[in-house]
Scaffold this motif. Structure first.
Motif, PDB file in Angstrom:
ATOM      1  N   SER A  95      -8.809  16.131  -2.405  1.00 34.46           N
ATOM      2  CA  SER A  95      -8.027  17.205  -1.786  1.00 34.46           C
ATOM      3  C   SER A  95      -6.759  16.678  -1.115  1.00 34.46           C
ATOM      4  N   LEU A  96      -6.617  15.351  -1.056  1.00 34.86           N
ATOM      5  CA  LEU A  96      -5.481  14.757  -0.350  1.00 34.86           C
ATOM      6  C   LEU A  96      -4.249  14.704  -1.245  1.00 34.86           C
ATOM      7  N   PRO A  97      -3.074  14.937  -0.693  1.00 34.52           N
ATOM      8  CA  PRO A  97      -1.846  14.821  -1.483  1.00 34.52           C
ATOM      9  C   PRO A  97      -1.586  13.365  -1.864  1.00 34.52           C
ATOM     10  N   VAL A  98      -0.838  13.163  -2.908  1.00 29.84           N
ATOM     11  CA  VAL A  98      -0.540  11.811  -3.391  1.00 29.84           C
ATOM     12  C   VAL A  98       0.094  10.972  -2.291  1.00 29.84           C
ATOM     13  N   LYS A  99       0.936  11.571  -1.468  1.00 31.82           N
ATOM     14  CA  LYS A  99       1.585  10.848  -0.375  1.00 31.82           C
ATOM     15  C   LYS A  99       0.555  10.225   0.562  1.00 31.82           C
ATOM     16  N   THR A 100      -0.508  10.963   0.854  1.00 28.35           N
ATOM     17  CA  THR A 100      -1.556  10.467   1.740  1.00 28.35           C
ATOM     18  C   THR A 100      -2.367   9.372   1.067  1.00 28.35           C
ATOM     19  N   LEU A 101      -2.635   9.534  -0.223  1.00 29.15           N
ATOM     20  CA  LEU A 101      -3.371   8.511  -0.957  1.00 29.15           C
ATOM     21  C   LEU A 101      -2.578   7.204  -1.007  1.00 29.15           C
ATOM     22  N   LYS A 102      -1.266   7.310  -1.131  1.00 30.67           N
ATOM     23  CA  LYS A 102      -0.434   6.110  -1.142  1.00 30.67           C
ATOM     24  C   LYS A 102      -0.451   5.432   0.225  1.00 30.67           C
ATOM     25  N   LEU A 103      -0.528   6.224   1.294  1.00 30.50           N
ATOM     26  CA  LEU A 103      -0.649   5.646   2.634  1.00 30.50           C
ATOM     27  C   LEU A 103      -1.989   4.929   2.779  1.00 30.50           C
ATOM     28  N   ALA A 104      -3.044   5.532   2.202  1.00 27.99           N
ATOM     29  CA  ALA A 104      -4.372   4.911   2.251  1.00 27.99           C
ATOM     30  C   ALA A 104      -4.388   3.565   1.533  1.00 27.99           C
ATOM     31  N   GLN A 105      -3.526   3.406   0.539  1.00 28.64           N
ATOM     32  CA  GLN A 105      -3.419   2.131  -0.176  1.00 28.64           C
ATOM     33  C   GLN A 105      -3.073   0.984   0.782  1.00 28.64           C
ATOM     34  N   LYS A 106      -2.356   1.299   1.858  1.00 28.40           N
ATOM     35  CA  LYS A 106      -1.960   0.289   2.833  1.00 28.40           C
ATOM     36  C   LYS A 106      -2.950   0.179   3.991  1.00 28.40           C
ATOM     37  N   LYS A 107      -3.699   1.253   4.231  1.00 27.96           N
ATOM     38  CA  LYS A 107      -4.497   1.317   5.458  1.00 27.96           C
ATOM     39  C   LYS A 107      -6.003   1.253   5.248  1.00 27.96           C
ATOM     40  N   LEU A 108      -6.461   1.291   3.995  1.00 28.34           N
ATOM     41  CA  LEU A 108      -7.899   1.360   3.735  1.00 28.34           C
ATOM     42  C   LEU A 108      -8.316   0.379   2.651  1.00 28.34           C
ATOM     43  N   ARG A 109      -9.450  -0.292   2.873  1.00 32.22           N
ATOM     44  CA  ARG A 109     -10.042  -1.157   1.864  1.00 32.22           C
ATOM     45  C   ARG A 109     -11.541  -0.850   1.761  1.00 32.22           C
ATOM     46  N   ILE A 110     -12.044  -0.914   0.521  1.00 33.60           N
ATOM     47  CA  ILE A 110     -13.465  -0.690   0.243  1.00 33.60           C
ATOM     48  C   ILE A 110     -14.063  -2.021  -0.195  1.00 33.60           C
ATOM     49  N   LEU A 111     -15.063  -2.495   0.525  1.00 36.17           N
ATOM     50  CA  LEU A 111     -15.720  -3.745   0.162  1.00 36.17           C
ATOM     51  C   LEU A 111     -16.728  -3.476  -0.949  1.00 36.17           C
ATOM     52  N   SER A 112     -16.892  -4.428  -1.867  1.00 34.65           N
ATOM     53  CA  SER A 112     -17.735  -4.182  -3.043  1.00 34.65           C
ATOM     54  C   SER A 112     -18.411  -5.457  -3.519  1.00 34.65           C
ATOM     55  N   GLY A 113     -19.684  -5.326  -3.893  1.00 32.73           N
ATOM     56  CA  GLY A 113     -20.409  -6.476  -4.412  1.00 32.73           C
ATOM     57  C   GLY A 113     -19.896  -6.944  -5.761  1.00 32.73           C
ATOM     58  N   LEU A 114     -19.349  -6.028  -6.556  1.00 30.35           N
ATOM     59  CA  LEU A 114     -18.845  -6.396  -7.883  1.00 30.35           C
ATOM     60  C   LEU A 114     -17.334  -6.657  -7.889  1.00 30.35           C
ATOM     61  N   ASN A 169     -13.464  -1.899  11.688  1.00 36.67           N
ATOM     62  CA  ASN A 169     -14.620  -2.119  10.823  1.00 36.67           C
ATOM     63  C   ASN A 169     -15.536  -0.907  10.836  1.00 36.67           C
ATOM     64  N   LEU A 170     -15.513  -0.155   9.751  1.00 34.68           N
ATOM     65  CA  LEU A 170     -16.420   0.987   9.574  1.00 34.68           C
ATOM     66  C   LEU A 170     -17.424   0.712   8.454  1.00 34.68           C
ATOM     67  N   ALA A 171     -17.523  -0.544   8.050  1.00 33.41           N
ATOM     68  CA  ALA A 171     -18.467  -0.932   6.994  1.00 33.41           C
ATOM     69  C   ALA A 171     -19.833  -1.228   7.596  1.00 33.41           C
ATOM     70  N   SER A 172     -20.851  -1.206   6.762  1.00 36.14           N
ATOM     71  CA  SER A 172     -22.195  -1.576   7.206  1.00 36.14           C
ATOM     72  C   SER A 172     -22.246  -3.076   7.456  1.00 36.14           C
ATOM     73  N   ASN A 173     -23.264  -3.513   8.187  1.00 40.15           N
ATOM     74  CA  ASN A 173     -23.422  -4.943   8.447  1.00 40.15           C
ATOM     75  C   ASN A 173     -23.526  -5.731   7.156  1.00 40.15           C
ATOM     76  N   GLU A 174     -24.228  -5.165   6.163  1.00 43.95           N
ATOM     77  CA  GLU A 174     -24.402  -5.843   4.872  1.00 43.95           C
ATOM     78  C   GLU A 174     -23.058  -6.194   4.248  1.00 43.95           C
ATOM     79  N   TYR A 175     -22.120  -5.279   4.320  1.00 42.26           N
ATOM     80  CA  TYR A 175     -20.827  -5.512   3.669  1.00 42.26           C
ATOM     81  C   TYR A 175     -19.850  -6.275   4.559  1.00 42.26           C
TER      82      TYR A 175
END
Length: 213
Positions: A95-114, A169-175
């Protein structure tokens, strides 16, 4: 400020993404190395390794068999739109506009096992591989050992590029354990979301995840 969150086990690759914008994971070469090992495992081996049911073992066996490079919008989907757990439903990135998603590119990271670490618009293919999985590869006895220090270095760079020296840090302890704070060398803020229950404040996972979003 940079925010890090955990991925989700549940995925949505059926819904068509509402944006054509995408990027590629920075550590995709390392992901390919892991997948080559996982492709050699039987469904039963995957079930045992990940502590999942036989049905899920078969599902992820098929996922790894069909995982292939290069990633394109035709065979992969943006991470923030593909994950569909509680946090991502609350975020409602579609539901977010592209402008907001581009801002998230700088402000958000998702940790991943793979994938190690993902930007929101990084393409991913379906998988399940939790960071706490005791998967051996080469000299690494676990995914924590495999991803260090390159994952930590990528997060450190992302914090600096965000224009602040603060990591939320909003990730779980595991990540979050996958990040070496000695390499990070940044201020870390880890909020706790508690609800009153039976006269005491407790962390109730489903509510905490909603507040993260």
């Amino acid at each position: 400020m940079l925010i890090v969150i955990s991925p989700a086990k549940s995925l949505d690759f059926e819904t068509k993404p509402k944006t054509k914008e995408y990027t590629l994971p920075e550590l995709l070469g390392e992901s390919e190395e892991l997948v080559e090992v996982l492709k050699q495992m039987s469904p039963d081996h995957l079930s045992e390794l990940m502590g999942i049911s036989k049905d899920l073992g078969e599902l992820n066996f098929q996922r790894f068999q069909t995982w292939q490079l290069p990633f394109t919008p035709e065979n992969a989907k943006q991470a923030v739109l593909a994950f569909s757990g509680e946090v991502f439903r609350g975020l409602d990135a579609s539901s977010l506009p592209v402008k907001t998603l581009k801002l998230a590119q700088k402000k958000l990271r998702i940790l991943s096992g793979l994938y190690g670490v993902l930007k929101p618009l990084d393409l991913i293919q379906p998988y399940r591989l939790e960071m706490g999985t005791k998967m051996k590869y080469g000299k690494s006895k676990s995914l924590y050992e495999f991803w260090n220090p390159q994952l930590s270095e990528k997060v450190r760079e992302a914090v600096e590029e965000s224009g602040s020296d603060v990591l939320i840090n909003l990730a779980s302890n595991e990540y979050f354990k996958s990040i070496d704070t000695k390499i990070l060398r940044k201020e870390i803020v880890t909020p706790e979301f508690r609800d009153m229950k039976n006269g005491h404040y407790k962390i109730i996972a489903v509510y905490a995840k909603k507040r993260v979003a």
